[in-house]
Structures are given as C-alpha cells and as structure tokens.
Design a protein around this motif. Sequence first.
Motif, PDB file in Angstrom:
ATOM      1  N   THR A  18       0.847  -1.179   0.000  1.00 37.03           N
ATOM      2  CA  THR A  18       0.000   0.000   0.000  1.00 37.03           C
ATOM      3  C   THR A  18       0.888   1.235   0.000  1.00 37.03           C
ATOM      4  O   THR A  18       1.894   1.277   0.712  1.00 37.03           O
ATOM      5  CB  THR A  18      -0.888   0.030   1.259  1.00 37.03           C
ATOM      6  OG1 THR A  18      -1.647  -1.175   1.317  1.00 37.03           O
ATOM      7  CG2 THR A  18      -1.837   1.212   1.241  1.00 37.03           C
ATOM      8  N   LYS A  19       0.526   2.243  -0.782  1.00 35.00           N
ATOM      9  CA  LYS A  19       1.259   3.506  -0.753  1.00 35.00           C
ATOM     10  C   LYS A  19       0.677   4.356   0.360  1.00 35.00           C
ATOM     11  O   LYS A  19      -0.519   4.645   0.376  1.00 35.00           O
ATOM     12  CB  LYS A  19       1.131   4.226  -2.091  1.00 35.00           C
ATOM     13  CG  LYS A  19       1.898   5.520  -2.139  1.00 35.00           C
ATOM     14  CD  LYS A  19       1.806   6.164  -3.501  1.00 35.00           C
ATOM     15  CE  LYS A  19       2.648   7.406  -3.564  1.00 35.00           C
ATOM     16  NZ  LYS A  19       2.590   8.017  -4.892  1.00 35.00           N
ATOM     17  N   VAL A  20       1.521   4.744   1.310  1.00 37.70           N
ATOM     18  CA  VAL A  20       1.071   5.548   2.445  1.00 37.70           C
ATOM     19  C   VAL A  20       1.785   6.894   2.405  1.00 37.70           C
ATOM     20  O   VAL A  20       2.940   6.993   2.011  1.00 37.70           O
ATOM     21  CB  VAL A  20       1.331   4.831   3.787  1.00 37.70           C
ATOM     22  CG1 VAL A  20       0.422   3.641   3.949  1.00 37.70           C
ATOM     23  CG2 VAL A  20       2.773   4.409   3.918  1.00 37.70           C
ATOM     24  N   ILE A  21       1.074   7.928   2.805  1.00 39.32           N
ATOM     25  CA  ILE A  21       1.605   9.288   2.822  1.00 39.32           C
ATOM     26  C   ILE A  21       1.326   9.873   4.199  1.00 39.32           C
ATOM     27  O   ILE A  21       0.190   9.856   4.677  1.00 39.32           O
ATOM     28  CB  ILE A  21       0.939  10.161   1.743  1.00 39.32           C
ATOM     29  CG1 ILE A  21       1.118   9.522   0.368  1.00 39.32           C
ATOM     30  CG2 ILE A  21       1.501  11.564   1.768  1.00 39.32           C
ATOM     31  CD1 ILE A  21       0.319  10.194  -0.719  1.00 39.32           C
ATOM     32  N   ASP A  35       5.993  12.354   3.757  1.00 41.66           N
ATOM     33  CA  ASP A  35       6.770  11.124   3.742  1.00 41.66           C
ATOM     34  C   ASP A  35       5.940  10.066   3.026  1.00 41.66           C
ATOM     35  O   ASP A  35       4.916   9.624   3.550  1.00 41.66           O
ATOM     36  CB  ASP A  35       7.090  10.695   5.175  1.00 41.66           C
ATOM     37  CG  ASP A  35       7.948   9.451   5.241  1.00 41.66           C
ATOM     38  OD1 ASP A  35       8.582   9.099   4.224  1.00 41.66           O
ATOM     39  OD2 ASP A  35       7.981   8.823   6.317  1.00 41.66           O
ATOM     40  N   GLU A  36       6.361   9.696   1.811  1.00 37.13           N
ATOM     41  CA  GLU A  36       5.649   8.701   1.006  1.00 37.13           C
ATOM     42  C   GLU A  36       6.458   7.422   0.953  1.00 37.13           C
ATOM     43  O   GLU A  36       7.656   7.450   0.700  1.00 37.13           O
ATOM     44  CB  GLU A  36       5.454   9.201  -0.421  1.00 37.13           C
ATOM     45  CG  GLU A  36       4.577  10.403  -0.546  1.00 37.13           C
ATOM     46  CD  GLU A  36       4.374  10.778  -1.995  1.00 37.13           C
ATOM     47  OE1 GLU A  36       4.435   9.901  -2.866  1.00 37.13           O
ATOM     48  OE2 GLU A  36       4.143  11.969  -2.260  1.00 37.13           O
ATOM     49  N   GLN A  37       5.801   6.286   1.189  1.00 36.45           N
ATOM     50  CA  GLN A  37       6.471   4.994   1.121  1.00 36.45           C
ATOM     51  C   GLN A  37       5.499   3.934   0.638  1.00 36.45           C
ATOM     52  O   GLN A  37       4.289   4.076   0.807  1.00 36.45           O
ATOM     53  CB  GLN A  37       7.004   4.569   2.484  1.00 36.45           C
ATOM     54  CG  GLN A  37       8.148   5.393   2.995  1.00 36.45           C
ATOM     55  CD  GLN A  37       8.670   4.865   4.310  1.00 36.45           C
ATOM     56  OE1 GLN A  37       8.342   3.761   4.724  1.00 36.45           O
ATOM     57  NE2 GLN A  37       9.480   5.659   4.974  1.00 36.45           N
ATOM     58  N   MET A  38       6.059   2.879   0.071  1.00 35.80           N
ATOM     59  CA  MET A  38       5.288   1.685  -0.256  1.00 35.80           C
ATOM     60  C   MET A  38       5.581   0.679   0.850  1.00 35.80           C
ATOM     61  O   MET A  38       6.730   0.269   1.029  1.00 35.80           O
ATOM     62  CB  MET A  38       5.716   1.114  -1.611  1.00 35.80           C
ATOM     63  CG  MET A  38       5.367   1.987  -2.783  1.00 35.80           C
ATOM     64  SD  MET A  38       3.608   2.129  -3.088  1.00 35.80           S
ATOM     65  CE  MET A  38       3.238   0.532  -3.736  1.00 35.80           C
ATOM     66  N   VAL A  39       4.563   0.326   1.633  1.00 36.15           N
ATOM     67  CA  VAL A  39       4.767  -0.599   2.743  1.00 36.15           C
ATOM     68  C   VAL A  39       3.833  -1.800   2.571  1.00 36.15           C
ATOM     69  O   VAL A  39       2.772  -1.695   1.951  1.00 36.15           O
ATOM     70  CB  VAL A  39       4.512   0.082   4.101  1.00 36.15           C
ATOM     71  CG1 VAL A  39       5.496   1.201   4.356  1.00 36.15           C
ATOM     72  CG2 VAL A  39       3.103   0.605   4.205  1.00 36.15           C
ATOM     73  N   LYS A  45      -0.274   0.164   9.897  1.00 39.46           N
ATOM     74  CA  LYS A  45      -0.509   0.765  11.221  1.00 39.46           C
ATOM     75  C   LYS A  45       0.811   1.100  11.906  1.00 39.46           C
ATOM     76  O   LYS A  45       0.921   2.113  12.595  1.00 39.46           O
ATOM     77  CB  LYS A  45      -1.346  -0.172  12.081  1.00 39.46           C
ATOM     78  CG  LYS A  45      -2.783  -0.245  11.629  1.00 39.46           C
ATOM     79  CD  LYS A  45      -3.626  -1.048  12.577  1.00 39.46           C
ATOM     80  CE  LYS A  45      -5.058  -1.092  12.082  1.00 39.46           C
ATOM     81  NZ  LYS A  45      -5.936  -1.815  12.996  1.00 39.46           N
ATOM     82  N   ASP A  46       1.820   0.263  11.724  1.00 41.92           N
ATOM     83  CA  ASP A  46       3.130   0.536  12.319  1.00 41.92           C
ATOM     84  C   ASP A  46       3.755   1.793  11.713  1.00 41.92           C
ATOM     85  O   ASP A  46       4.413   2.564  12.413  1.00 41.92           O
ATOM     86  CB  ASP A  46       4.075  -0.653  12.113  1.00 41.92           C
ATOM     87  CG  ASP A  46       3.600  -1.897  12.835  1.00 41.92           C
ATOM     88  OD1 ASP A  46       2.862  -1.752  13.848  1.00 41.92           O
ATOM     89  OD2 ASP A  46       3.954  -3.010  12.392  1.00 41.92           O
ATOM     90  N   PHE A  47       3.555   1.998  10.420  1.00 42.29           N
ATOM     91  CA  PHE A  47       4.094   3.184   9.746  1.00 42.29           C
ATOM     92  C   PHE A  47       3.508   4.457  10.351  1.00 42.29           C
ATOM     93  O   PHE A  47       4.222   5.419  10.610  1.00 42.29           O
ATOM     94  CB  PHE A  47       3.790   3.131   8.249  1.00 42.29           C
ATOM     95  CG  PHE A  47       4.199   4.372   7.507  1.00 42.29           C
ATOM     96  CD1 PHE A  47       5.503   4.580   7.135  1.00 42.29           C
ATOM     97  CD2 PHE A  47       3.258   5.345   7.173  1.00 42.29           C
ATOM     98  CE1 PHE A  47       5.883   5.723   6.444  1.00 42.29           C
ATOM     99  CE2 PHE A  47       3.620   6.475   6.490  1.00 42.29           C
ATOM    100  CZ  PHE A  47       4.930   6.662   6.122  1.00 42.29           C
ATOM    101  N   PHE A  48       2.218   4.478  10.603  1.00 45.02           N
ATOM    102  CA  PHE A  48       1.581   5.675  11.149  1.00 45.02           C
ATOM    103  C   PHE A  48       1.825   5.813  12.644  1.00 45.02           C
ATOM    104  O   PHE A  48       1.754   6.905  13.186  1.00 45.02           O
ATOM    105  CB  PHE A  48       0.093   5.683  10.844  1.00 45.02           C
ATOM    106  CG  PHE A  48      -0.205   5.981   9.403  1.00 45.02           C
ATOM    107  CD1 PHE A  48       0.092   7.208   8.850  1.00 45.02           C
ATOM    108  CD2 PHE A  48      -0.763   5.015   8.571  1.00 45.02           C
ATOM    109  CE1 PHE A  48      -0.161   7.489   7.510  1.00 45.02           C
ATOM    110  CE2 PHE A  48      -1.018   5.270   7.246  1.00 45.02           C
ATOM    111  CZ  PHE A  48      -0.720   6.516   6.722  1.00 45.02           C
ATOM    112  N   ALA A  49       2.136   4.729  13.346  1.00 39.61           N
ATOM    113  CA  ALA A  49       2.362   4.782  14.788  1.00 39.61           C
ATOM    114  C   ALA A  49       3.730   5.375  15.129  1.00 39.61           C
ATOM    115  O   ALA A  49       3.874   6.077  16.111  1.00 39.61           O
ATOM    116  CB  ALA A  49       2.245   3.395  15.391  1.00 39.61           C
TER     117      ALA A  49
END
Length: 51
Positions: A18-21, A35-39, A45-49
């Motif tokens: 998923t591409k998260v921003i 901060d854009e990443q493909m995770v 949830k860990d990316f946003f935490a």
Amino acid sequence: MAKKTVATLQKGEGRSYTKVIKMVKSPKTGAYIFDEQMVPNDAVKDFFAKK
C-alpha cells in the motif's frame, strides 16, 4: 510505463503493498513535508504509529 504498473497490480503481485503518505514537521525549517512509502499491508498501522 503506466501500463506495466497497472498490469503488475492486476496480476496480484502488487496487491500486498500500500502507498502511504504521512505529513511530518521538518526539524530544521519547521515546515511540513510529506513522507511517502510503499509498505506491506501488514505494516500500515506501524508506519503511522512511529514518529
């Protein structure tokens, strides 16, 4: 080039990501940056935490 990306996503190879921003405040200037990443879907949830 877009055709290859779409074809890859439809085959199921890219569906696990998923591409998260996230908006982050820069410590140097104080301005907001993105901060854009493909995770992987499991790590969204860990990316946003994390800060």
